[in-house]
Design an enzyme around this catalytic site. Structure first.
Site, PDB file in Angstrom:
ATOM      1  N   CYS A 163     -59.665 -14.316  44.015  1.00  0.00           N
ATOM      2  CA  CYS A 163     -58.353 -14.928  43.787  1.00  0.00           C
ATOM      3  C   CYS A 163     -57.144 -14.303  44.901  1.00  0.00           C
ATOM      4  CB  CYS A 163     -58.137 -14.334  42.463  1.00  0.00           C
ATOM      5  SG  CYS A 163     -59.211 -15.035  41.353  1.00  0.00           S
ATOM      6  N   HIS A 302     -49.817 -10.471  40.497  1.00  0.00           N
ATOM      7  CA  HIS A 302     -51.171 -11.238  40.224  1.00  0.00           C
ATOM      8  C   HIS A 302     -51.157 -11.660  38.662  1.00  0.00           C
ATOM      9  CE1 HIS A 302     -54.726 -12.630  41.379  1.00  0.00           C
ATOM     10  NE2 HIS A 302     -55.531 -11.906  40.553  1.00  0.00           N
ATOM     11  N   GLU A 313     -52.076  -3.714  37.209  1.00  0.00           N
ATOM     12  CA  GLU A 313     -51.293  -3.887  37.891  1.00  0.00           C
ATOM     13  C   GLU A 313     -49.952  -3.087  37.884  1.00  0.00           C
ATOM     14  OE1 GLU A 313     -49.414  -7.742  40.547  1.00  0.00           O
ATOM     15  OE2 GLU A 313     -50.691  -8.099  38.559  1.00  0.00           O
ATOM     16  N   LYS A 335     -48.046 -17.399  36.276  1.00  0.00           N
ATOM     17  CA  LYS A 335     -49.308 -18.090  35.572  1.00  0.00           C
ATOM     18  C   LYS A 335     -49.362 -18.477  34.241  1.00  0.00           C
ATOM     19  CE  LYS A 335     -52.560 -15.914  39.097  1.00  0.00           C
ATOM     20  NZ  LYS A 335     -51.819 -14.840  39.690  1.00  0.00           N
ATOM     21  N   HIS A 340     -54.198 -20.010  36.375  1.00  0.00           N
ATOM     22  CA  HIS A 340     -54.521 -19.042  37.524  1.00  0.00           C
ATOM     23  C   HIS A 340     -55.248 -20.061  38.526  1.00  0.00           C
ATOM     24  CE1 HIS A 340     -55.966 -16.187  39.965  1.00  0.00           C
ATOM     25  NE2 HIS A 340     -56.664 -15.237  39.120  1.00  0.00           N
ATOM     26  N   PHE A 399     -61.921 -10.767  42.615  1.00  0.00           N
ATOM     27  CA  PHE A 399     -63.087 -10.104  42.246  1.00  0.00           C
ATOM     28  C   PHE A 399     -63.794  -9.685  43.520  1.00  0.00           C
ATOM     29  CE2 PHE A 399     -64.525 -12.965  38.189  1.00  0.00           C
ATOM     30  CZ  PHE A 399     -63.543 -12.296  37.477  1.00  0.00           C
TER      31      PHE A 399
END
Length: 413
Positions: A163, A302, A313, A335, A340, A399
């Site tokens: 991502c 994010h 975050e 998002k 996402h 990830f």
């Protein structure tokens, strides 16, 4: 000599609009692109919602034969890149195309093609697998196909960092131009992961929201968040060396002044405790730009709507900016609008930051209801704000522990 890098073109294909203007209007209106999955039968699936593209017909952009030879992730990348190239006003007849590069990332590439061809293999045998399977499925083909489509003969590279792919692509393109390797780079991300295998895999790793209420599924920073919603599409921007852009009288949306990329070296899916890797990425970007934390107006987080991402975050932003400064910065996640977009998220969200700077508008975190003491920043709940944006950060985390941050600035001579 280090060169300045500006954004001169934008292209977007998203769940709330199939071009940049419609996408940005959707962001400003607080439009939500999430709905029930229509791509395949979801009877046996625990997850029912995704953010699919609406009214995207490949044959409006490609002839039928060409459309059949491109996986959706490549189609989206080409459409977004054509828009960005056209928007930039660049002309391949007068441009030195050997100095034009492409870096378009994808987290998962042509997973739809892989599923279809595997089904053929299982039911009809190996001889029935398409000879086009490999050139349709491999993740670099978004970049490769865009280079062919545009005629770009410079550095042509693919970024695969889950991502974080889109933001890494933009950051590495920034460096390429800054240090003189290219004059122009089309950069961003593309993704088409709303497939049975894609949804099943992310469901079983417990990453996706099982909510069937589209207004309470992708809810970044909300205490009731329980996973992200898969989106699809592409976001591509044209980065250009400043003097090159000025010479041809290009419109400049914003300047990129900093880029930070780090690794957590911690876990395959969980962010490092306290978001320390993300914090370092933001700090590196600010240091490169020589910008103080209190100068940042807006952070496009994010903000995936998973429990760990949003709380870590939040901690990362506090670490990078300092506790007091972090409370004053506007931090939203778009998002809720788009779901996402995985590897395309950073490309689409860079466009959000460029438009926020251009128009003086900070987007909201939509569908926000229940405040969470673990996410106690100004998340711009539900209503966007008209405010001058001088500096904006876009964060992407992937990830594997990949962290990337880019820092955009309002362009000044």
């Amino acid at each position: 000599m280090e060169r300045r890098v500006v954004i001169t073109g934008l292209g977007a294909v998203t769940p709330i609009g199939n071009n940049t203007n419609d996408f940005w209007e959707g962001i400003k209106e607080g439009k939500c692109g999430i709905d029930e999955i229509t791509r395949f039968d979801i009877t046996n699936f625990k997850v029912k919602l995704a953010a699919e593209l609406k009214d995207f017909n490949a044959e409006e952009y490609f002839d039928r034969r060409e459309a059949k030879r491109l996986d959706r992730f490549s189609q989206y990348a080409i459409v977004a890149s054509r828009e960005a190239w056209k928007d930039s006003g660049l002309d391949k007849e007068t441009e030195n195309m050997e100095r034009v590069g492409i870096i378009i990332g994808s987290g998962i590439g042509g997973i739809g093609t892989t599923e279809e061809e595997h089904e053929k293999y299982m039911t009809k045998g190996p001889d029935r697998v398409s000879p086009m399977y490999i050139p349709m499925g491999i993740p670099n083909m978004a970049t490769g196909n865009v280079a062919i489509d545009i005629g770009a003969k410079g550095e042509s590279i693919s970024m695969v960092t889950a991502c974080a792919s889109g933001t890494h692509s933009i950051g590495e393109s920034f460096r390429m131009i800054k240090h003189g390797y290219q004059d122009v780079v089309l950069a961003g991300g593309t993704e088409a992961g709303i497939t049975p295998l894609g949804i099943a895999g992310f469901t079983n790793i417990k990453a996706l929201s099982k909510s069937e209420d589209k207004t309470r599924a992708s809810i970044p920073f909300d205490k009731e968040r329980n996973g992200f919603v898969m989106g699809e599409g592409a976001g591509v921007i044209v980065l250009e060396e400043l003097e090159h852009a000025k010479k041809r009288g290009a419109k400049i949306y914003a300047e990129i002044v900093g880029y930070g990329a780090t690794s957590d070296a911690y876990h395959i899916t969980s962010p490092a405790p306290g978001g320390e890797g993300g914090a370092r990425a933001m700090k590196i970007a600010m240091e490169e730009a020589n910008v103080k934390p209190e100068e940042i107006t807006y952070i496009n987080a994010h903000g995936t709507s998973t429990h760990l991402n949003d709380s870590y975050e939040t901690q990362a932003i506090k670490t990078a900016l300092g506790e007091e400064t972090a409370k004053k910065v506007m931090v939203s996640s778009t998002k809720g609008h788009t779901g996402h977009l995985l590897g395309a998220a950073g490309g689409v969200e860079a466009i959000v930051c460029a438009k926020a700077i251009e128009e003086g508008f900070v987007p909201a975190t939509i569908n926000y209801k229940v405040p969470d003491e673990e996410c106690d920043l100004d998340v711009v709940p539900n209503e966007g704000r008209n405010v001058e944006v001088k500096y904006a950060i876009s964060n992407s985390l992937g990830f594997g522990g990949h962290n990337s941050s880019i820092l955009l600035k309002k362009y000044e001579e």
